[in-house]
Design a protein around this motif. Sequence first.
Motif, PDB file in Angstrom:
ATOM      1  N   GLN A  55       0.661  -1.162   0.140  1.00 29.16           N
ATOM      2  CA  GLN A  55       0.062   0.124  -0.048  1.00 29.16           C
ATOM      3  C   GLN A  55       0.872   1.145  -0.056  1.00 29.16           C
ATOM      4  OE1 GLN A  55      -2.714  -0.362   3.324  1.00 29.16           O
ATOM      5  NE2 GLN A  55      -4.022  -1.542   2.094  1.00 29.16           N
ATOM      6  N   GLU A  56       2.046   1.153   0.754  1.00 25.66           N
ATOM      7  CA  GLU A  56       2.841   2.307   0.567  1.00 25.66           C
ATOM      8  C   GLU A  56       3.438   2.321  -0.789  1.00 25.66           C
ATOM      9  OE1 GLU A  56       5.423   5.559   1.854  1.00 25.66           O
ATOM     10  OE2 GLU A  56       3.500   4.880   2.345  1.00 25.66           O
ATOM     11  N   ALA A  57       3.870   1.147  -1.366  1.00 30.05           N
ATOM     12  CA  ALA A  57       4.425   1.546  -2.615  1.00 30.05           C
ATOM     13  C   ALA A  57       3.472   2.071  -3.593  1.00 30.05           C
ATOM     14  CB  ALA A  57       4.583  -0.023  -3.079  1.00 30.05           C
ATOM     15  N   ALA A  58       2.188   1.733  -3.660  1.00 31.43           N
ATOM     16  CA  ALA A  58       1.229   2.546  -4.220  1.00 31.43           C
ATOM     17  C   ALA A  58       1.052   3.924  -4.091  1.00 31.43           C
ATOM     18  CB  ALA A  58      -0.359   1.706  -4.078  1.00 31.43           C
ATOM     19  N   ARG A  59       1.079   4.313  -2.916  1.00 34.53           N
ATOM     20  CA  ARG A  59       1.114   5.827  -2.318  1.00 34.53           C
ATOM     21  C   ARG A  59       2.455   6.541  -3.013  1.00 34.53           C
ATOM     22  NH1 ARG A  59       3.033   9.419   0.666  1.00 34.53           N
ATOM     23  NH2 ARG A  59       4.665   8.271   1.231  1.00 34.53           N
ATOM     24  N   ARG A  60       3.414   5.699  -3.168  1.00 34.14           N
ATOM     25  CA  ARG A  60       4.556   6.426  -3.784  1.00 34.14           C
ATOM     26  C   ARG A  60       4.875   6.104  -5.309  1.00 34.14           C
ATOM     27  NH1 ARG A  60       9.784   4.513  -0.140  1.00 34.14           N
ATOM     28  NH2 ARG A  60       8.964   4.558   2.113  1.00 34.14           N
ATOM     29  N   GLY A  61       3.786   5.811  -5.888  1.00 37.44           N
ATOM     30  CA  GLY A  61       3.870   5.403  -7.391  1.00 37.44           C
ATOM     31  C   GLY A  61       4.775   4.439  -7.892  1.00 37.44           C
ATOM     32  N   ILE A  62       5.151   3.313  -7.084  1.00 38.53           N
ATOM     33  CA  ILE A  62       5.984   2.394  -7.247  1.00 38.53           C
ATOM     34  C   ILE A  62       4.972   1.123  -8.065  1.00 38.53           C
ATOM     35  CG2 ILE A  62       7.493   0.635  -6.876  1.00 38.53           C
ATOM     36  CD1 ILE A  62       8.489   2.697  -4.448  1.00 38.53           C
ATOM     37  N   HIS A  63       5.299   0.862  -9.066  1.00 44.74           N
ATOM     38  CA  HIS A  63       4.415  -0.318  -9.738  1.00 44.74           C
ATOM     39  C   HIS A  63       4.617  -1.628  -8.910  1.00 44.74           C
ATOM     40  CE1 HIS A  63       3.081   1.627 -13.243  1.00 44.74           C
ATOM     41  NE2 HIS A  63       4.410   1.800 -13.558  1.00 44.74           N
ATOM     42  N   ARG A  64       3.552  -2.571  -8.967  1.00 45.89           N
ATOM     43  CA  ARG A  64       3.358  -3.635  -8.195  1.00 45.89           C
ATOM     44  C   ARG A  64       3.115  -4.913  -8.839  1.00 45.89           C
ATOM     45  NH1 ARG A  64       1.410   0.840  -7.501  1.00 45.89           N
ATOM     46  NH2 ARG A  64      -0.552   0.064  -7.929  1.00 45.89           N
ATOM     47  N   THR A  65       3.706  -6.140  -8.461  1.00 45.19           N
ATOM     48  CA  THR A  65       3.597  -7.327  -9.042  1.00 45.19           C
ATOM     49  C   THR A  65       3.540  -8.321  -7.646  1.00 45.19           C
ATOM     50  OG1 THR A  65       3.964  -9.163 -10.566  1.00 45.19           O
ATOM     51  CG2 THR A  65       5.801  -7.844 -10.085  1.00 45.19           C
ATOM     52  N   VAL A  66       2.676  -9.241  -7.491  1.00 42.53           N
ATOM     53  CA  VAL A  66       2.595 -10.235  -6.555  1.00 42.53           C
ATOM     54  C   VAL A  66       2.665 -11.481  -6.852  1.00 42.53           C
ATOM     55  CG1 VAL A  66       1.595 -10.664  -4.492  1.00 42.53           C
ATOM     56  CG2 VAL A  66       1.592  -8.197  -5.089  1.00 42.53           C
ATOM     57  N   HIS A  67       3.581 -12.439  -6.541  1.00 41.98           N
ATOM     58  CA  HIS A  67       3.334 -13.761  -6.663  1.00 41.98           C
ATOM     59  C   HIS A  67       2.366 -14.478  -5.638  1.00 41.98           C
ATOM     60  CE1 HIS A  67       7.557 -13.814  -8.200  1.00 41.98           C
ATOM     61  NE2 HIS A  67       7.545 -15.135  -8.232  1.00 41.98           N
ATOM     62  N   SER A  68       1.275 -14.963  -6.404  1.00 40.67           N
ATOM     63  CA  SER A  68      -0.072 -15.278  -5.800  1.00 40.67           C
ATOM     64  C   SER A  68      -0.804 -16.270  -6.780  1.00 40.67           C
ATOM     65  CB  SER A  68      -0.944 -14.158  -5.407  1.00 40.67           C
ATOM     66  OG  SER A  68      -1.257 -13.236  -6.425  1.00 40.67           O
ATOM     67  N   GLY A  69      -1.541 -17.208  -6.273  1.00 38.48           N
ATOM     68  CA  GLY A  69      -2.608 -18.172  -6.794  1.00 38.48           C
ATOM     69  C   GLY A  69      -1.417 -19.135  -7.576  1.00 38.48           C
ATOM     70  N   GLU A  70      -0.223 -19.321  -6.862  1.00 40.94           N
ATOM     71  CA  GLU A  70       0.589 -20.034  -7.773  1.00 40.94           C
ATOM     72  C   GLU A  70       0.622 -21.546  -6.969  1.00 40.94           C
ATOM     73  OE1 GLU A  70       5.406 -21.103  -8.941  1.00 40.94           O
ATOM     74  OE2 GLU A  70       4.756 -19.578  -7.509  1.00 40.94           O
ATOM     75  N   ALA A  71       1.075 -21.547  -5.411  1.00 43.49           N
ATOM     76  CA  ALA A  71       0.833 -22.596  -4.485  1.00 43.49           C
ATOM     77  C   ALA A  71      -0.242 -22.611  -3.710  1.00 43.49           C
ATOM     78  CB  ALA A  71       2.242 -22.737  -3.723  1.00 43.49           C
ATOM     79  N   GLY A  72      -0.666 -20.926  -3.635  1.00 44.75           N
ATOM     80  CA  GLY A  72      -2.172 -20.624  -2.819  1.00 44.75           C
ATOM     81  C   GLY A  72      -3.181 -20.717  -3.521  1.00 44.75           C
ATOM     82  N   ALA A  91      -4.061  -9.874  -2.919  1.00 46.70           N
ATOM     83  CA  ALA A  91      -3.045  -9.289  -3.822  1.00 46.70           C
ATOM     84  C   ALA A  91      -3.855  -7.887  -4.420  1.00 46.70           C
ATOM     85  CB  ALA A  91      -2.324 -10.210  -4.819  1.00 46.70           C
ATOM     86  N   ILE A  92      -4.653  -8.447  -5.236  1.00 44.46           N
ATOM     87  CA  ILE A  92      -5.387  -7.129  -6.050  1.00 44.46           C
ATOM     88  C   ILE A  92      -6.147  -6.155  -5.103  1.00 44.46           C
ATOM     89  CG2 ILE A  92      -7.307  -6.710  -7.552  1.00 44.46           C
ATOM     90  CD1 ILE A  92      -6.828  -9.530  -9.016  1.00 44.46           C
ATOM     91  N   ASP A  93      -6.999  -6.763  -4.127  1.00 43.76           N
ATOM     92  CA  ASP A  93      -7.819  -5.764  -3.429  1.00 43.76           C
ATOM     93  C   ASP A  93      -6.970  -5.206  -2.192  1.00 43.76           C
ATOM     94  OD1 ASP A  93      -9.797  -6.392  -4.975  1.00 43.76           O
ATOM     95  OD2 ASP A  93     -10.804  -7.894  -3.334  1.00 43.76           O
ATOM     96  N   GLU A  94      -6.104  -5.723  -1.652  1.00 39.09           N
ATOM     97  CA  GLU A  94      -5.333  -5.122  -0.493  1.00 39.09           C
ATOM     98  C   GLU A  94      -3.998  -4.632  -0.712  1.00 39.09           C
ATOM     99  OE1 GLU A  94      -7.067  -4.726   2.355  1.00 39.09           O
ATOM    100  OE2 GLU A  94      -8.614  -5.767   1.575  1.00 39.09           O
ATOM    101  N   MET A  95      -3.290  -5.349  -1.516  1.00 43.47           N
ATOM    102  CA  MET A  95      -2.003  -5.071  -1.790  1.00 43.47           C
ATOM    103  C   MET A  95      -1.684  -4.089  -3.069  1.00 43.47           C
ATOM    104  SD  MET A  95       0.011  -8.638  -0.977  1.00 43.47           S
ATOM    105  CE  MET A  95       1.636  -8.063  -0.983  1.00 43.47           C
ATOM    106  N   LYS A  96      -2.942  -4.023  -3.780  1.00 47.73           N
ATOM    107  CA  LYS A  96      -2.952  -2.878  -4.970  1.00 47.73           C
ATOM    108  C   LYS A  96      -2.072  -3.445  -6.221  1.00 47.73           C
ATOM    109  CE  LYS A  96      -5.348  -0.566  -2.240  1.00 47.73           C
ATOM    110  NZ  LYS A  96      -6.961  -0.812  -2.540  1.00 47.73           N
ATOM    111  N   ALA A  97      -2.079  -4.715  -6.426  1.00 43.42           N
ATOM    112  CA  ALA A  97      -1.165  -5.213  -7.369  1.00 43.42           C
ATOM    113  C   ALA A  97      -1.739  -5.283  -8.724  1.00 43.42           C
ATOM    114  CB  ALA A  97      -1.153  -6.965  -7.351  1.00 43.42           C
ATOM    115  N   GLU A  98      -0.965  -4.851  -9.783  1.00 48.01           N
ATOM    116  CA  GLU A  98      -1.340  -4.310 -11.043  1.00 48.01           C
ATOM    117  C   GLU A  98      -1.137  -5.717 -11.944  1.00 48.01           C
ATOM    118  OE1 GLU A  98       0.440  -0.413 -12.018  1.00 48.01           O
ATOM    119  OE2 GLU A  98       1.761  -1.098 -10.192  1.00 48.01           O
ATOM    120  N   ARG A  99      -0.051  -6.545 -11.291  1.00 51.37           N
ATOM    121  CA  ARG A  99       0.171  -7.765 -11.959  1.00 51.37           C
ATOM    122  C   ARG A  99       0.103  -9.033 -11.145  1.00 51.37           C
ATOM    123  NH1 ARG A  99       5.217  -5.446 -15.492  1.00 51.37           N
ATOM    124  NH2 ARG A  99       6.186  -7.319 -14.361  1.00 51.37           N
ATOM    125  N   ILE A 100      -0.046 -10.075 -11.675  1.00 47.38           N
ATOM    126  CA  ILE A 100      -0.115 -11.298 -10.724  1.00 47.38           C
ATOM    127  C   ILE A 100       0.840 -12.484 -11.309  1.00 47.38           C
ATOM    128  CG2 ILE A 100      -1.455 -13.205  -9.907  1.00 47.38           C
ATOM    129  CD1 ILE A 100      -2.113 -10.457  -8.415  1.00 47.38           C
TER     130      ILE A 100
END
Length: 357
Positions: A202-219, A227-236
């Motif tokens: 969320q702080e990365a989003a506030r700073r304008g830093i792009h965000r991708t998150v490893h998710s939905g692989e083992a989880g 990742a999308i709703d809380e971590m503001k991920a632009e890519r997965i």
Amino acid sequence: MNVTEVISPTVKCRVHLHVHLDGAVRPSTVWELSRQKKLLLPGNGSLKDLEEALQIRSPRDLAHYLQKFRWITPAIAGDLAAIERIAYEFVEDEARRAVLYTEVRFSPHLLVGPGGQVTARQVTEAVMRGMARGERQFGVTARLLLCCIRGMTENYDDTLDMCTEFRGQVVGIDISGDEASALDVDGSVNAGLLRAEVRTFQEAARRGIHRTVHSGEAGPASMVKLAIDEMKAERIGHGYHVLEDEELYRRCVSTGVHFECCPSSSFLTGAVPLTETRHPMQRFCQDGASFSANVDDPAITRTGLEDEYALLRRMGFNEANIATMNFNAAKACFLPEEEKQDLLQKLRQAYGVPGCD
């Protein structure tokens, strides 16, 4: 898009968004450095035995897959010259794979070496030097993503600060590691274990830093939702298990969330069981989702992009599908808008479809 012919591999026409630097080290470089440092090598110490040890013969799970890094990390950690070298060699290898633009990711804190021989900033600077030298020599545009590692919360703020400090060469932040560490015994997401991750992104989003998150692989799909709703991920990163939640998946398709898929590693990590008759990427393609094919860790998968594309062709993908993937990857990349448009124009020229993106 009407693309009917295979583009010559000598033409740079590929966009590569999901590859780990420490998983892309040439086995020959690992072997050479390990011998110089008198490190333990598998078998009788030959390069062939090392290559065999890095391969996965019987896929199990992500934790088993990640164990292969025990042969790689000690050879480079804490050695700035070696780290600069592998970054340079990575760009050279991308050029050989007809890559026009690449975003390579790594965790600087995993490469500082035992006892903190060097700092994470020194590691990052060494990678940037090697990549810049490779860019000049091989004509590949290469940018960095800095990874947080799940559970290593003490490094999150420092990683975020380096994304800010080195903005330009570093174009985004990621988090990787075994998703199982964030799940309860019943497989549900433990929100308490993820507070630091959520706060950091969320702080990365506030700073304008792009965000991708490893998710939905083992989880499960709920990790993609978080990742999308809380971590503001632009890519997965990966994201295959998003298909377990049809409503979430449809939302991802309609909003253009980009899935960084890695066909070979999806089988080797057990994310997609070998018994599955249909790969999630086939569903993504059918539904017009934004996704790309990537290599993940070529030292372990023993593949390049052409191997991944060949695997997709065996699944029924055609050249138009592959071209579309590359355009979608370019649209989803973390370059500034002006540079992204330039990348798209270069892709149009490479595919001979001016004005079509």
